[in-house]
Motif scaffolding. Sequence first.
Motif, PDB file in Angstrom:
ATOM      1  N   GLU A  41       5.545   4.304   7.116  1.00  0.00           N
ATOM      2  CA  GLU A  41       4.268   3.688   7.422  1.00  0.00           C
ATOM      3  C   GLU A  41       3.891   3.953   8.870  1.00  0.00           C
ATOM      4  OE1 GLU A  41       2.478   2.945   5.142  1.00  0.00           O
ATOM      5  OE2 GLU A  41       3.876   2.679   3.645  1.00  0.00           O
ATOM      6  N   GLN A  42       2.649   3.631   9.387  1.00  0.00           N
ATOM      7  CA  GLN A  42       2.221   3.935  10.779  1.00  0.00           C
ATOM      8  C   GLN A  42       2.882   2.503  11.709  1.00  0.00           C
ATOM      9  OE1 GLN A  42       0.992   6.588  12.080  1.00  0.00           O
ATOM     10  NE2 GLN A  42       0.445   5.973  13.981  1.00  0.00           N
ATOM     11  N   ASP A  43       2.703   1.529  11.120  1.00  0.00           N
ATOM     12  CA  ASP A  43       3.175   0.438  11.815  1.00  0.00           C
ATOM     13  C   ASP A  43       3.509  -0.833  11.020  1.00  0.00           C
ATOM     14  OD1 ASP A  43       3.261  -1.751  14.042  1.00  0.00           O
ATOM     15  OD2 ASP A  43       2.966   0.092  15.271  1.00  0.00           O
ATOM     16  N   ALA A  44       3.562  -1.748  11.240  1.00  0.00           N
ATOM     17  CA  ALA A  44       4.311  -3.069  10.602  1.00  0.00           C
ATOM     18  C   ALA A  44       3.086  -3.797   9.696  1.00  0.00           C
ATOM     19  CB  ALA A  44       4.846  -3.813  11.420  1.00  0.00           C
ATOM     20  N   LEU A  45       1.828  -3.332   9.787  1.00  0.00           N
ATOM     21  CA  LEU A  45       0.865  -4.278   9.075  1.00  0.00           C
ATOM     22  C   LEU A  45      -0.162  -2.977   8.281  1.00  0.00           C
ATOM     23  CD1 LEU A  45      -0.789  -6.495   7.992  1.00  0.00           C
ATOM     24  CD2 LEU A  45      -2.044  -6.764  10.166  1.00  0.00           C
ATOM     25  N   ILE A  46      -0.197  -3.176   6.920  1.00  0.00           N
ATOM     26  CA  ILE A  46      -1.080  -2.059   6.382  1.00  0.00           C
ATOM     27  C   ILE A  46      -1.982  -2.960   5.379  1.00  0.00           C
ATOM     28  CG2 ILE A  46      -0.831  -0.346   4.705  1.00  0.00           C
ATOM     29  CD1 ILE A  46       0.922   0.256   6.948  1.00  0.00           C
ATOM     30  N   ASN A  47      -3.168  -2.423   5.330  1.00  0.00           N
ATOM     31  CA  ASN A  47      -4.507  -3.208   4.894  1.00  0.00           C
ATOM     32  C   ASN A  47      -5.037  -2.146   3.664  1.00  0.00           C
ATOM     33  OD1 ASN A  47      -5.016  -5.510   6.262  1.00  0.00           O
ATOM     34  ND2 ASN A  47      -5.503  -4.384   7.813  1.00  0.00           N
ATOM     35  N   ALA A  48      -4.974  -2.861   2.403  1.00  0.00           N
ATOM     36  CA  ALA A  48      -5.642  -2.035   1.358  1.00  0.00           C
ATOM     37  C   ALA A  48      -6.887  -2.971   0.740  1.00  0.00           C
ATOM     38  CB  ALA A  48      -4.741  -1.944   0.276  1.00  0.00           C
ATOM     39  N   GLN A  49      -7.849  -2.173   0.141  1.00  0.00           N
ATOM     40  CA  GLN A  49      -9.099  -2.792  -0.412  1.00  0.00           C
ATOM     41  C   GLN A  49      -8.984  -2.609  -1.887  1.00  0.00           C
ATOM     42  OE1 GLN A  49     -12.581  -0.965   1.102  1.00  0.00           O
ATOM     43  NE2 GLN A  49     -13.903  -2.777   0.430  1.00  0.00           N
ATOM     44  N   GLY A  50      -9.115  -3.783  -2.710  1.00  0.00           N
ATOM     45  CA  GLY A  50      -9.221  -3.247  -4.109  1.00  0.00           C
ATOM     46  C   GLY A  50      -9.472  -4.643  -4.939  1.00  0.00           C
ATOM     47  N   THR A  51      -9.045  -4.910  -5.921  1.00  0.00           N
ATOM     48  CA  THR A  51      -9.311  -6.186  -6.737  1.00  0.00           C
ATOM     49  C   THR A  51      -7.984  -6.806  -7.437  1.00  0.00           C
ATOM     50  OG1 THR A  51      -9.359  -4.842  -8.791  1.00  0.00           O
ATOM     51  CG2 THR A  51     -11.435  -5.305  -7.643  1.00  0.00           C
ATOM     52  N   ILE A  52      -8.054  -7.984  -7.403  1.00  0.00           N
ATOM     53  CA  ILE A  52      -7.030  -8.705  -8.040  1.00  0.00           C
ATOM     54  C   ILE A  52      -7.948  -9.639  -9.420  1.00  0.00           C
ATOM     55  CG2 ILE A  52      -5.235 -10.736  -7.928  1.00  0.00           C
ATOM     56  CD1 ILE A  52      -4.958 -10.240  -4.971  1.00  0.00           C
ATOM     57  N   GLU A  53      -7.169  -9.150 -10.393  1.00  0.00           N
ATOM     58  CA  GLU A  53      -7.894  -9.458 -11.851  1.00  0.00           C
ATOM     59  C   GLU A  53      -9.466  -9.461 -11.600  1.00  0.00           C
ATOM     60  OE1 GLU A  53      -6.494 -13.254 -13.310  1.00  0.00           O
ATOM     61  OE2 GLU A  53      -4.263 -12.616 -13.388  1.00  0.00           O
ATOM     62  N   ASN A  54      -9.740  -8.379 -11.232  1.00  0.00           N
ATOM     63  CA  ASN A  54     -11.255  -7.888 -11.058  1.00  0.00           C
ATOM     64  C   ASN A  54     -11.927  -8.733 -10.096  1.00  0.00           C
ATOM     65  OD1 ASN A  54     -11.245  -6.025 -13.213  1.00  0.00           O
ATOM     66  ND2 ASN A  54     -11.260  -7.680 -14.716  1.00  0.00           N
ATOM     67  N   ILE A  55     -11.335  -9.366  -9.226  1.00  0.00           N
ATOM     68  CA  ILE A  55     -12.204 -10.010  -8.076  1.00  0.00           C
ATOM     69  C   ILE A  55     -11.730  -9.093  -6.765  1.00  0.00           C
ATOM     70  CG2 ILE A  55     -12.124 -12.006  -6.522  1.00  0.00           C
ATOM     71  CD1 ILE A  55     -10.998 -13.792  -8.916  1.00  0.00           C
ATOM     72  N   PRO A  56     -12.959  -8.611  -5.983  1.00  0.00           N
ATOM     73  CA  PRO A  56     -12.576  -7.988  -4.879  1.00  0.00           C
ATOM     74  C   PRO A  56     -11.941  -8.648  -3.701  1.00  0.00           C
ATOM     75  CG  PRO A  56     -14.946  -7.646  -5.830  1.00  0.00           C
ATOM     76  CD  PRO A  56     -14.290  -8.785  -6.564  1.00  0.00           C
TER      77      PRO A  56
ATOM     78  N   MET B 283       3.714  -0.910  -0.062  1.00  0.00           N
ATOM     79  CA  MET B 283       3.240  -0.230  -1.401  1.00  0.00           C
ATOM     80  C   MET B 283       3.667  -0.795  -2.753  1.00  0.00           C
ATOM     81  SD  MET B 283       1.393   2.164   0.109  1.00  0.00           S
ATOM     82  CE  MET B 283       1.522   1.327   1.452  1.00  0.00           C
ATOM     83  N   THR B 284       4.851  -1.407  -2.606  1.00  0.00           N
ATOM     84  CA  THR B 284       5.514  -2.177  -3.759  1.00  0.00           C
ATOM     85  C   THR B 284       4.693  -3.354  -3.945  1.00  0.00           C
ATOM     86  OG1 THR B 284       7.795  -1.304  -3.309  1.00  0.00           O
ATOM     87  CG2 THR B 284       7.388  -3.569  -4.696  1.00  0.00           C
ATOM     88  N   ARG B 285       4.176  -4.156  -2.737  1.00  0.00           N
ATOM     89  CA  ARG B 285       3.307  -5.445  -2.736  1.00  0.00           C
ATOM     90  C   ARG B 285       2.104  -5.031  -3.600  1.00  0.00           C
ATOM     91  NH1 ARG B 285       5.047 -10.642  -2.494  1.00  0.00           N
ATOM     92  NH2 ARG B 285       6.137 -10.277  -0.740  1.00  0.00           N
ATOM     93  N   PHE B 286       1.518  -3.988  -2.851  1.00  0.00           N
ATOM     94  CA  PHE B 286      -0.037  -3.698  -3.399  1.00  0.00           C
ATOM     95  C   PHE B 286       0.205  -3.339  -5.117  1.00  0.00           C
ATOM     96  CE2 PHE B 286      -0.696  -1.819   1.100  1.00  0.00           C
ATOM     97  CZ  PHE B 286      -1.520  -3.088   1.453  1.00  0.00           C
ATOM     98  N   ALA B 287       1.176  -2.642  -5.385  1.00  0.00           N
ATOM     99  CA  ALA B 287       1.312  -2.261  -6.841  1.00  0.00           C
ATOM    100  C   ALA B 287       1.509  -3.481  -7.709  1.00  0.00           C
ATOM    101  CB  ALA B 287       2.476  -1.331  -7.096  1.00  0.00           C
ATOM    102  N   GLN B 288       2.409  -4.696  -7.359  1.00  0.00           N
ATOM    103  CA  GLN B 288       2.531  -5.700  -7.878  1.00  0.00           C
ATOM    104  C   GLN B 288       1.199  -6.700  -7.966  1.00  0.00           C
ATOM    105  OE1 GLN B 288       5.787  -7.597  -6.149  1.00  0.00           O
ATOM    106  NE2 GLN B 288       7.533  -6.360  -6.967  1.00  0.00           N
ATOM    107  N   ILE B 289       0.783  -6.847  -6.916  1.00  0.00           N
ATOM    108  CA  ILE B 289      -0.488  -7.900  -7.027  1.00  0.00           C
ATOM    109  C   ILE B 289      -1.894  -7.320  -7.214  1.00  0.00           C
ATOM    110  CG2 ILE B 289      -1.270  -7.816  -4.433  1.00  0.00           C
ATOM    111  CD1 ILE B 289       0.335 -10.700  -5.895  1.00  0.00           C
ATOM    112  N   MET B 290      -2.039  -5.970  -7.163  1.00  0.00           N
ATOM    113  CA  MET B 290      -3.525  -5.679  -7.182  1.00  0.00           C
ATOM    114  C   MET B 290      -3.561  -4.907  -8.504  1.00  0.00           C
ATOM    115  SD  MET B 290      -4.388  -4.501  -3.169  1.00  0.00           S
ATOM    116  CE  MET B 290      -6.153  -4.825  -3.287  1.00  0.00           C
ATOM    117  N   ASP B 291      -4.946  -4.962  -8.948  1.00  0.00           N
ATOM    118  CA  ASP B 291      -5.264  -4.193 -10.317  1.00  0.00           C
ATOM    119  C   ASP B 291      -4.915  -2.457 -10.174  1.00  0.00           C
ATOM    120  OD1 ASP B 291      -6.229  -6.560 -11.149  1.00  0.00           O
ATOM    121  OD2 ASP B 291      -8.388  -6.257 -10.521  1.00  0.00           O
ATOM    122  N   GLU B 292      -4.272  -2.347 -11.408  1.00  0.00           N
ATOM    123  CA  GLU B 292      -3.895  -0.969 -11.120  1.00  0.00           C
ATOM    124  C   GLU B 292      -5.109   0.110 -10.991  1.00  0.00           C
ATOM    125  OE1 GLU B 292      -1.324   2.070 -14.086  1.00  0.00           O
ATOM    126  OE2 GLU B 292      -1.644   0.328 -14.889  1.00  0.00           O
ATOM    127  N   ASN B 293      -4.831   1.069 -10.163  1.00  0.00           N
ATOM    128  CA  ASN B 293      -5.847   1.899  -9.757  1.00  0.00           C
ATOM    129  C   ASN B 293      -7.291   1.646  -9.200  1.00  0.00           C
ATOM    130  OD1 ASN B 293      -4.191   4.086 -10.870  1.00  0.00           O
ATOM    131  ND2 ASN B 293      -4.995   3.679 -12.934  1.00  0.00           N
TER     132      ASN B 293
END
Length: 284
Positions: free
Chosen positions: A104-119, A58-68
């Motif tokens: 978390e359910q297990d040790a690897l979590i995936n999220a879909q989004g953008t980084i600097e507007n790149i999907p 969760m911390t990693r997603f918040a740091q690396i991916m575009d907000e919301n």
Amino acid sequence: MSWLSNVRNKIASITKRETPDNLWHKCKKCEAMVFLKEYEENMHICPKCEHHGRIGPMTRFAQIMDENSWKMIPWAAVQEDPLKFKDQKKYSDRLKDARNKTGEQDALINAQGTIENIPCVVGVQDFAFMGGSMGLAVGQAFVDGAKRALKDQCPYIIFTAAGGARMQEGILSLMQMPKTTVAISMLREAGIPFIVVLTDPTTGGVTASYAMLGDVHISEPGAMIGFAGQRVIENTIREKLPEGFQTAEYLLEHGMVDMVVHRKELRATLAQIMGYLMAWKTAA
């Protein structure tokens, strides 16, 4: 007890009550005591020695991916405790404890989004969940992340952090190595970038499979990366190994990783790499 000792004890008692344990963070490298809020605002990096602390999904997603921009990719059900394994504790109980600890359910979590507007699709291994160990659930989560990247024709980025395969699942955990390798081959055949970010620590079967099969390999500073531990290797080959030979910086010097990137620069670096690797799609 003297008057001075009595005063000292009272002061220590007051100080202990007014400074809870979660107010400070002790750096694992330099052992400096850092105000926790300052440490978190500094992206979990020690302001004294620049040591990069371990962080969860969760911390990693918040740091690396575009907000919301990001949302979790649902878990696919896998068979739990297929071997009915028990050592000092039942494997099923260890899973429950890890889930209660991490949420978390297990040790690897995936999220879909953008980084600097790149999907993109981003997978993050959580070392706090049974050492980030790779079992059926991790293997399936990796394949699900790769399939989503294939479907959406966007890069798959994986942040690795693992002690290796999950011993409680025996040979089934080792079977995840070829399984994830096939998923990477599917990405490669479709021209979809697979980018690996190695974090501390990345070892064992994870290093022997998807962690070293990326199109680009990035590492955070100071990360420990290897297969077996230094002592195990030295006892096997009966030779003394160079100091720090499993650090990200040593591997960079010897061509095992492409770049070592500070956490504060990682987001921009990933966006730049994705822009280069997905140029064919933009041109089309």
